[in-house]
Motif scaffolding. Sequence first.
Motif, short mmCIF file in Angstrom:
data_model
loop_
_atom_site.label_atom_id
_atom_site.label_comp_id
_atom_site.label_asym_id
_atom_site.label_seq_id
_atom_site.Cartn_x
_atom_site.Cartn_y
_atom_site.Cartn_z
N GLY A 306 0.74 -1.16 -0.14
CA GLY A 306 0.17 0.14 -0.25
C GLY A 306 0.66 1.30 0.07
N THR A 307 1.94 1.25 0.29
CA THR A 307 2.97 2.43 0.20
C THR A 307 4.00 2.39 -0.96
OG1 THR A 307 3.17 2.39 2.90
CG2 THR A 307 4.60 3.65 1.48
N ALA A 308 3.62 3.35 -1.68
CA ALA A 308 4.34 3.51 -2.95
C ALA A 308 5.71 4.22 -2.79
CB ALA A 308 3.55 4.25 -4.15
N PRO A 309 6.83 3.94 -3.47
CA PRO A 309 7.91 4.53 -3.51
C PRO A 309 7.93 6.09 -3.72
CG PRO A 309 7.95 3.61 -5.55
CD PRO A 309 6.88 3.23 -4.77
N ARG A 310 8.44 6.96 -3.07
CA ARG A 310 8.60 8.44 -3.28
C ARG A 310 10.09 9.10 -3.66
NH1 ARG A 310 4.48 11.52 -1.39
NH2 ARG A 310 5.34 13.04 -2.70
N ARG A 311 9.84 9.93 -4.85
CA ARG A 311 11.07 10.58 -5.00
C ARG A 311 11.53 11.68 -3.89
NH1 ARG A 311 11.49 12.37 -11.54
NH2 ARG A 311 12.92 13.55 -10.42
N PRO A 312 12.61 11.75 -3.74
CA PRO A 312 12.81 12.53 -2.67
C PRO A 312 12.88 14.34 -3.06
CG PRO A 312 14.88 11.40 -3.14
CD PRO A 312 13.45 10.71 -3.94
N ASP A 313 13.02 14.30 -4.29
CA ASP A 313 13.19 15.75 -4.95
C ASP A 313 11.62 16.18 -5.35
OD1 ASP A 313 12.76 13.95 -7.08
OD2 ASP A 313 13.77 15.05 -8.43
N ARG A 314 10.67 15.48 -4.85
CA ARG A 314 9.07 15.95 -5.25
C ARG A 314 8.50 16.24 -4.14
NH1 ARG A 314 7.63 15.11 -10.67
NH2 ARG A 314 9.56 15.11 -11.80
N PRO A 315 7.55 17.42 -3.88
CA PRO A 315 6.90 17.57 -2.80
C PRO A 315 5.77 16.44 -2.68
CG PRO A 315 6.15 19.16 -4.44
CD PRO A 315 7.52 18.28 -5.06
N PRO A 316 5.56 16.31 -1.31
CA PRO A 316 4.28 15.44 -0.89
C PRO A 316 3.16 15.88 -1.71
CG PRO A 316 4.83 16.67 0.89
CD PRO A 316 5.99 17.00 -0.15
N VAL A 317 2.20 15.06 -2.09
CA VAL A 317 0.77 15.39 -2.67
C VAL A 317 -0.14 14.93 -1.74
CG1 VAL A 317 1.71 15.52 -4.94
CG2 VAL A 317 0.67 13.25 -3.95
#
Length: 342
Positions: A306-317
């Motif tokens: 249920g938890t997708a990977p996130r790019r550290p250089d992009r703001p949270p959505v």
Amino acid sequence: MRLLVLGGTEFVGRAVVEAALGRGWEVTVLHRGRHAPPPGARALHGDRTAPDGLAALARGAWDAVVDTWSAAPRAVRDAARLLRDRAGRYVYVSSCSVYAWAPPAGYTEDAPLVEGASASAGQRDYARDKRGAELAVSDAFGADRSVLVRSGLILGPYENVGRLPWWLNRVARGGPVLAPGPYDLPLQYIDVRDLADWTLGAVEGELGGPYNLASPPGHTTMGGLLEACATVTGTAAELRWTSPGTVLAAGIEPWGQLPVWTPPGSDLHDALQRADVSRALSTGLACRPVEDTVADTWSWLRDLGGTAPRRPDRPPVGLDPQTEARVLAAGGTGGGVSGTTP
């Protein structure tokens, strides 16, 4: 075909690698070693931001290179210069953000471009970084041997920005869901796998130049997207369609706090949801139904817990639950239809 993918372990790069392997291509990836590439790809290690970070590419020849870099353009410049005599074609996955703000609805590849970009620049802002990388590729490979993929919104499995995963997880929680209207708001996006398939076709067809790459405007609607989310998650979520005016009056940020959504009639909507993609369609772009994109993304997301990977250089959505509850409690719906069906 011999393909070199710079990156190739996450989202767009990974989808390209998988598609190429599926075609029986010989695939090499250059990556930093943080994530494993798809099985079957030859892996080389290197950090493009470090001295001698491209040393692993000192030897070898390829029919094409695919590059998805989105930071300092000089990293693309260095790679393109190194490979221009050993690769037949350089495909750079760029963005429709390279157009000067605000592009009008129906803008084509001939629309004015952002100013101040440089192929030799360090990291500045997303639009000029992408445009600077385009200039780097075109300078090294020329217009005939460079393909500039000016993508729109990209969705699908492996997404590491968080837009569709956020909606899927929010709908999966159930209960009343703030659904930004109108229900029939047209959306334009590209499934990452359709982007990958078109990119490989562009290599095979020896295409060159810029292409706006997204589905036709109105490929689906906000209603179609969120109903697909409700269907695949199997929850009893209640989509409460809320007017754009109500959403904006509450101080909610389009695109960021409500991913994918852009208010109708706004510059943001015209720029992100109404590009002319006829050139890509005429060269083989095919777009799968939104139901397939949503279902496959949900399947991938469930496999990850249920938890997708996130790019550290992009703001949270995404919208916080407190703000959502406050707006829903205040009423003021009327952006289409309240409920899950039109």
